[in-house]
Motif scaffolding. Sequence first.
Motif, PDB file in Angstrom:
ATOM      1  N   TYR A 130      10.628  -9.336  -2.135  1.00  0.00           N
ATOM      2  CA  TYR A 130       9.874 -10.042  -2.826  1.00  0.00           C
ATOM      3  C   TYR A 130       8.299  -9.964  -2.267  1.00  0.00           C
ATOM      4  N   GLY A 131       8.178  -9.711  -1.096  1.00  0.00           N
ATOM      5  CA  GLY A 131       6.962  -9.772  -0.286  1.00  0.00           C
ATOM      6  C   GLY A 131       6.509  -8.586  -0.832  1.00  0.00           C
ATOM      7  N   ILE A 132       7.045  -7.298  -0.952  1.00  0.00           N
ATOM      8  CA  ILE A 132       6.517  -5.954  -1.382  1.00  0.00           C
ATOM      9  C   ILE A 132       6.221  -5.967  -2.771  1.00  0.00           C
ATOM     10  N   ALA A 133       6.998  -6.728  -3.626  1.00  0.00           N
ATOM     11  CA  ALA A 133       6.685  -6.804  -5.086  1.00  0.00           C
ATOM     12  C   ALA A 133       5.465  -7.639  -5.240  1.00  0.00           C
ATOM     13  N   ALA A 134       5.125  -8.687  -4.484  1.00  0.00           N
ATOM     14  CA  ALA A 134       3.899  -9.260  -4.647  1.00  0.00           C
ATOM     15  C   ALA A 134       2.912  -8.346  -4.245  1.00  0.00           C
ATOM     16  N   LEU A 135       3.130  -7.539  -3.279  1.00  0.00           N
ATOM     17  CA  LEU A 135       1.841  -6.614  -2.976  1.00  0.00           C
ATOM     18  C   LEU A 135       1.677  -5.581  -3.975  1.00  0.00           C
ATOM     19  N   ILE A 136       2.692  -5.101  -4.602  1.00  0.00           N
ATOM     20  CA  ILE A 136       2.575  -4.375  -5.939  1.00  0.00           C
ATOM     21  C   ILE A 136       1.516  -4.876  -6.800  1.00  0.00           C
ATOM     22  N   LEU A 137       2.101  -6.128  -7.130  1.00  0.00           N
ATOM     23  CA  LEU A 137       1.439  -6.822  -8.349  1.00  0.00           C
ATOM     24  C   LEU A 137      -0.159  -7.032  -7.853  1.00  0.00           C
ATOM     25  N   LEU A 138      -0.554  -7.447  -6.687  1.00  0.00           N
ATOM     26  CA  LEU A 138      -1.864  -7.874  -5.970  1.00  0.00           C
ATOM     27  C   LEU A 138      -2.542  -6.495  -6.374  1.00  0.00           C
ATOM     28  N   ALA A 139      -2.134  -5.391  -5.910  1.00  0.00           N
ATOM     29  CA  ALA A 139      -2.714  -3.985  -5.931  1.00  0.00           C
ATOM     30  C   ALA A 139      -3.308  -3.606  -7.349  1.00  0.00           C
ATOM     31  N   VAL A 140      -2.125  -3.723  -8.136  1.00  0.00           N
ATOM     32  CA  VAL A 140      -2.395  -3.621  -9.560  1.00  0.00           C
ATOM     33  C   VAL A 140      -3.685  -4.463 -10.090  1.00  0.00           C
ATOM     34  N   LEU A 141      -3.483  -5.871  -9.885  1.00  0.00           N
ATOM     35  CA  LEU A 141      -4.575  -6.854 -10.200  1.00  0.00           C
ATOM     36  C   LEU A 141      -5.826  -6.470  -9.648  1.00  0.00           C
ATOM     37  N   VAL A 142      -5.963  -6.036  -8.486  1.00  0.00           N
ATOM     38  CA  VAL A 142      -7.271  -5.653  -7.870  1.00  0.00           C
ATOM     39  C   VAL A 142      -7.756  -4.495  -8.448  1.00  0.00           C
ATOM     40  N   MET A 143      -6.957  -3.663  -8.948  1.00  0.00           N
ATOM     41  CA  MET A 143      -7.469  -2.088  -9.715  1.00  0.00           C
ATOM     42  C   MET A 143      -8.015  -2.521 -10.976  1.00  0.00           C
ATOM     43  N   ASN A 144      -7.399  -3.663 -11.606  1.00  0.00           N
ATOM     44  CA  ASN A 144      -8.026  -3.806 -12.969  1.00  0.00           C
ATOM     45  C   ASN A 144      -9.097  -4.900 -12.619  1.00  0.00           C
ATOM     46  N   TRP A 145      -9.261  -5.537 -11.786  1.00  0.00           N
ATOM     47  CA  TRP A 145     -10.336  -6.716 -11.319  1.00  0.00           C
ATOM     48  C   TRP A 145     -11.808  -5.628 -11.397  1.00  0.00           C
ATOM     49  N   VAL A 146     -11.490  -4.593 -10.487  1.00  0.00           N
ATOM     50  CA  VAL A 146     -12.797  -3.676 -10.122  1.00  0.00           C
ATOM     51  C   VAL A 146     -13.195  -3.025 -11.386  1.00  0.00           C
ATOM     52  N   GLY A 147     -12.126  -2.617 -12.165  1.00  0.00           N
ATOM     53  CA  GLY A 147     -12.611  -2.010 -13.463  1.00  0.00           C
ATOM     54  C   GLY A 147     -11.582  -0.772 -13.745  1.00  0.00           C
ATOM     55  N   LEU A 148     -11.556  -0.418 -15.092  1.00  0.00           N
ATOM     56  CA  LEU A 148     -10.811   0.696 -15.290  1.00  0.00           C
ATOM     57  C   LEU A 148     -11.241   1.928 -15.056  1.00  0.00           C
ATOM     58  N   HIS A 149     -12.617   2.251 -14.669  1.00  0.00           N
ATOM     59  CA  HIS A 149     -12.985   3.364 -13.892  1.00  0.00           C
ATOM     60  C   HIS A 149     -12.389   3.586 -12.781  1.00  0.00           C
ATOM     61  N   VAL A 150     -12.124   2.732 -12.061  1.00  0.00           N
ATOM     62  CA  VAL A 150     -11.173   3.020 -10.800  1.00  0.00           C
ATOM     63  C   VAL A 150      -9.927   3.044 -10.962  1.00  0.00           C
ATOM     64  N   ALA A 151      -9.340   2.085 -12.108  1.00  0.00           N
ATOM     65  CA  ALA A 151      -7.765   1.875 -12.552  1.00  0.00           C
ATOM     66  C   ALA A 151      -7.461   3.260 -13.045  1.00  0.00           C
ATOM     67  N   GLY A 152      -8.285   3.675 -13.733  1.00  0.00           N
ATOM     68  CA  GLY A 152      -7.913   4.878 -14.826  1.00  0.00           C
ATOM     69  C   GLY A 152      -7.738   6.102 -13.899  1.00  0.00           C
ATOM     70  N   LYS A 153      -8.773   6.461 -12.660  1.00  0.00           N
ATOM     71  CA  LYS A 153      -8.535   7.450 -11.917  1.00  0.00           C
ATOM     72  C   LYS A 153      -7.322   7.449 -11.019  1.00  0.00           C
ATOM     73  N   ILE A 154      -7.146   6.109 -10.516  1.00  0.00           N
ATOM     74  CA  ILE A 154      -5.903   6.078  -9.693  1.00  0.00           C
ATOM     75  C   ILE A 154      -4.509   6.158 -10.598  1.00  0.00           C
ATOM     76  N   GLN A 155      -4.545   5.777 -11.594  1.00  0.00           N
ATOM     77  CA  GLN A 155      -3.510   6.156 -12.691  1.00  0.00           C
ATOM     78  C   GLN A 155      -3.304   7.596 -12.855  1.00  0.00           C
TER      79      GLN A 155
END
Length: 418
Positions: A130-155
């Motif tokens: 569950y610690g890893i699961a929390a880190l996964i969600l945190l990473a996704v939230l940060v990507m979307n916080w910075v913006g889809l120009h970053v999230a889209g490239k990473i995707q």
Amino acid sequence: MSKAQAQPISLQKTLSLPQIVSLYIGAVIGSGILLIPGLAAEMAGPASIVAWVVMSLLVIPMAVTMGLLSASHPSAGGVSHFVRLAYGDRFGNLVGWFFLLSVPIGAPILAVTGARYIAVLFQLSDLQVYGIAALILLAVLVMNWVGLHVAGKIQTIVVALILAILILAIIAALPHTSAVNFTPFAPNGWFSVFQAAGLLFWCFIGWEAVTHLSEEFVEPEKNAIRGVVWSAGLVALLYFGIAFATVATHSYGNGLSEASLSVMIQLSLGPVGGWIVGFTALFICIATANAYVGAASRIAYALANEGSAPRWFGILHTKYRTPIGGLGFLTLCFLIVLTVLWSGTVSLAQLIQLPNATFFATYIGGCLAGVRLLKQNRFGRISAWISLIVTLGLYPFLGWSALYPVVILILYMVWKRK
């Protein structure tokens, strides 16, 4: 601290065609590809391949309907915006809440699934999972916080890795295929093929998620439909390839079905294959969660602007112009859901049925909107009708979870009255 503001600001158009395709593929190819091919083969035998072909064809109208609606009416509101245009604000906002309340449950389930595959490799404890699961969600939230120009490239990078690994799995299975594994073709009768087709539907949910990002498409009138056509074709080919290889190598049955992809790739690569599948599972879950978190945060933003959600849902970051209000709401929900799962109060198998029901309700709303909004497009109108019939026909088979959208409806009506 970063400053934010609640007043409406236009979202940036940053998503090009490759990024749109990768977001679609990331939304559709979820954890189902790790489970469903083996389960379907166990249910219907080699004839399950027929079910894969049929479902691949049936979901094309659904994907096309969503693509045409996104091209004609791009909006962060996605399906709820389409329903609003067709049937008014009340129904549009209700569908928006259906989708929004799917993701706070669905994304943690994806994160835990990915974390468990990693846990098998490193023999981790439940707390570490569950610690890893929390880190996964945190990473996704940060990507979307910075913006889809970053999230889209990473995707795009993540989806490219997923495609490469799945293609590797198919190629690795080829030397171990045998025609003997295709007989008898329908060992459980042809009715089992229909049952398998119903099971496969879960592998094709996801087309509605990217509609919420359509306001940020570059040239949405062109790229929305191009993106959905390219991704639908690639998804169908990948699913068929994995399903065919699963049957051809008989990597199912006798307790192997739930790990058929791992079994299949280990035929040629040995234990290394298990590691490959483990990290593939992690990539798949991150990509899917990324697409849905991006979509949910934007529907929260759209609902706030419509006055059907708390104002703070509509807060945008002044620098990145991302919906941090919606991301904040999702963060709170993720903490609650992860805590509930960790406590053992509810199992993953029980919880996953709830977002499935609201996704179905969202699809039904989108198909109904397509019937009305695509009247002038003969191809679009036919696609919308086919999609509507398919989703309505399968909805009763959801069982008790079909009541979850009803509960949301009641709560929405009470909230609006107050």
